[in-house]
Motif scaffolding. Structure first.
Motif, mmCIF file in Angstrom:
data_model
loop_
_atom_site.group_PDB
_atom_site.id
_atom_site.type_symbol
_atom_site.label_atom_id
_atom_site.label_comp_id
_atom_site.label_asym_id
_atom_site.label_seq_id
_atom_site.Cartn_x
_atom_site.Cartn_y
_atom_site.Cartn_z
ATOM 1 N N VAL A 272 0.843 -1.199 0.000
ATOM 2 C CA VAL A 272 0.000 0.000 0.000
ATOM 3 C C VAL A 272 0.879 1.250 0.000
ATOM 4 O O VAL A 272 1.836 1.345 0.761
ATOM 5 C CB VAL A 272 -0.927 0.008 1.239
ATOM 6 C CG1 VAL A 272 -1.674 1.336 1.346
ATOM 7 C CG2 VAL A 272 -1.898 -1.159 1.190
ATOM 8 N N GLY A 273 0.573 2.181 -0.894
ATOM 9 C CA GLY A 273 1.335 3.423 -0.955
ATOM 10 C C GLY A 273 2.571 3.348 -1.835
ATOM 11 O O GLY A 273 3.273 4.336 -2.009
ATOM 12 N N GLN A 296 -8.387 1.021 -1.819
ATOM 13 C CA GLN A 296 -9.072 1.594 -0.668
ATOM 14 C C GLN A 296 -8.660 0.930 0.638
ATOM 15 O O GLN A 296 -8.210 -0.208 0.668
ATOM 16 C CB GLN A 296 -10.584 1.473 -0.864
ATOM 17 C CG GLN A 296 -11.041 0.047 -1.140
ATOM 18 C CD GLN A 296 -12.499 -0.013 -1.605
ATOM 19 O OE1 GLN A 296 -13.391 0.346 -0.857
ATOM 20 N NE2 GLN A 296 -12.704 -0.445 -2.833
ATOM 21 N N GLU A 297 -8.889 1.676 1.700
ATOM 22 C CA GLU A 297 -8.682 1.183 3.058
ATOM 23 C C GLU A 297 -9.925 0.387 3.463
ATOM 24 O O GLU A 297 -10.920 0.359 2.736
ATOM 25 C CB GLU A 297 -8.483 2.355 4.018
ATOM 26 C CG GLU A 297 -7.401 3.331 3.584
ATOM 27 C CD GLU A 297 -6.018 2.714 3.619
ATOM 28 O OE1 GLU A 297 -5.475 2.542 4.710
ATOM 29 O OE2 GLU A 297 -5.478 2.373 2.548
ATOM 30 N N SER A 303 -6.839 4.681 -0.696
ATOM 31 C CA SER A 303 -5.498 4.443 -0.158
ATOM 32 C C SER A 303 -4.527 5.468 -0.728
ATOM 33 O O SER A 303 -4.756 6.013 -1.806
ATOM 34 C CB SER A 303 -5.006 3.058 -0.578
ATOM 35 O OG SER A 303 -5.845 2.068 -0.062
ATOM 36 N N PRO A 315 -5.962 6.790 -7.365
ATOM 37 C CA PRO A 315 -6.326 5.517 -6.727
ATOM 38 C C PRO A 315 -7.472 4.771 -7.411
ATOM 39 O O PRO A 315 -7.811 3.660 -6.995
ATOM 40 C CB PRO A 315 -6.724 5.935 -5.304
ATOM 41 C CG PRO A 315 -7.144 7.357 -5.424
ATOM 42 C CD PRO A 315 -6.310 7.950 -6.531
#
Ligand SMILES: *Cc1c(COP(=O)(O)O)cnc(C)c1O
Length: 408
Positions: A272-273, A296-297, A303, A315
């Motif tokens: 993530v990221g 997404q979280e 995210s 995203p």
């Protein structure tokens, strides 16, 4: 699926591409987007509008942009031939002006006097400011303060072109807050303004409209390739951020026996990221007024994303791409920062074309595919030129001494 009738069936009346798309809007903005939809439905069948847009494309933008055979690069890779659709030669150096000129002409037709948008890296802002100057319209660009500091040359360009750049000072002061700020301004002023989205994303009708305005890329490229070689390419490929240059390119080839590849940015890894590969790692979610694949979280918030190419770090992805993915018509693949930088240097050194880092993702995948395919031809959308990226690349990677082919 019969792709000859595809454009009649998608999007449906609710602006949906299968389960994706739609128009998720605050009640207060509904009339504004309905007005845009009505106006677009009227002009997209108007010979006068289409002829005016054609004239602008020819005389102002310099279209058609050429298709070019990368002879030296191809020979380094083997027998398979790589061709580029040269959107880097479109006025202002990228494909974005294709939809901004369409949106500007629509604004004129609707009697609006101001164009409103947000911008992240500033590329959409510059293209829209260019369109506003051409049509004699006001232009208001919302931009996070952090991005304003990072993208100073684009801010200068927008101002020289006569746009008003509105700094956004709340939250993280980047793209997300800029979108909110632009929407608020539009809500206050939609009687005399139009909101101009910068890719095939956002609420209906933008995914449809921006794709239509970009379709010249694929339609021209198909004709030009046929004229050059007498046959169709075996594969077509383009980079996917929001998905506008790729949607334009792919639309020209949907009904053909041609493999289609959308290349997402894999950045520095799959955590993530570390990337912005929405189709590869995302799942159904809503952002900016539409539903599509979303990184997404757990709570559905987008995210954090990253790519060396600032035009690709979004995203989500246009809803039509989500449909093409599920239908299996387009294969979504990835290229890393490192692969994009390699392609950036190789295209520069072996062809004399410095591509945008975004476009370099598509070139990188085409180079990989060329080795696998061994024969045939791949047509790549070179969505923009790399002038904006040369300082960054030189600072971090030098002049490419380590990115050459071994000389024979
Ligand atoms: C903005 C941009 C992109 C990404 O946007 P799409 O909507 O995915 O096309 C790609 N290439 C260049 C040169 C850009 O400026």
């Amino acid at each position: 699926m019969d792709y000859r009738t595809y454009f009649k069936n998608y999007p449906d009346r609710d602006g949906r591409f299968g389960p994706y798309g739609g128009a998720i809007l605050p009640e207060a903005l509904r009339p504004a987007f309905e007005e845009i939809t009505k106006a677009y439905q009227a002009i997209c069948h108007s010979a006068q509008f289409i002829n005016e847009l054609r004239r602008i494309r020819r005389e102002f933008q310099g279209r058609p942009t050429p298709v070019y055979h990368c002879d030296r690069l191809s020979r380094k890779l083997g027998e398979c031939q790589i061709y580029l659709k040269r959107e880097d030669l479109n006025h202002t150096g990228a494909h974005k002006l294709n939809h901004c000129m369409g949106e500007g002409l629509l604004a004129k037709f609707m009697g609006k006097k101001r164009l409103i948008a947000e911008t992240g890296a500033g590329q959409h802002g510059v293209a829209l400011a260019t369109a506003a100057a051409y049509f004699g319209l006001e232009c208001e660009i919302h931009m996070g303060e952090v991005d304003i500091a990072k993208q100073a040359p684009n801010v200068t360009r927008m101002k020289i072109l006569g746009a008003r750049v509105v700094p956004v000072t709340h939250g993280l002061k980047t793209l997300k807050e800029a979108v909110d700020s632009a929407f608020e301004s539009y809500l206050r002023s939609y009687q005399d303004s139009i909101y101009c989205i910068g890719s095939v994303v956002g609420p209906y009708p933008f995914p449809l409209m921006v794709r239509d305005f970009q379709m010249c890329v694929g339609v021209e490229a198909r004709e030009q390739f046929l004229e050059m070689t007498g046959i169709l390419p075996d594969a077509v490929c383009a980079c996917v951020g929001g998905g506008s240059n790729s949607a334009g390119m792919f639309s020209g080839f949907l009904a053909d026996p041609v493999d289609i590849y959308g290349v997402e940015p894999l950045g520095i890894g799959s955590g993530v990221g570390q990337h912005a590969a929405s189709m590869t790692f995302g799942k159904l979610g809503a952002l900016h007024g539409f539903e599509s694949y979303l990184l997404q979280e757990k709570d559905g918030q987008p995210s954090p994303v990253y790519s060396i190419a600032s035009g690709l770090d979004y995203p989500s992805v246009g809803p039509e791409h989500a449909l093409w993915h599920d239908l299996g018509r387009v294969k979504y693949v990835t290229a890393t920062d490192e692969e994009a930088v390699d392609a950036f240097f190789k295209l520069s050194r072996y062809e004399g074309i410095i591509p945008a880092l975004e476009s370099a993702h598509a070139v990188a995948y085409a180079m990989k595919l060329a080795k696998q395919m061994e024969t045939g031809a791949i047509l790549v959308c070179c969505s923009g030129r790399g002038d904006k990226d040369v300082d960054y690349v030189a600072e971090h990677y030098g002049y490419g001494e380590n990115y050459r082919f071994p000389e024979e």
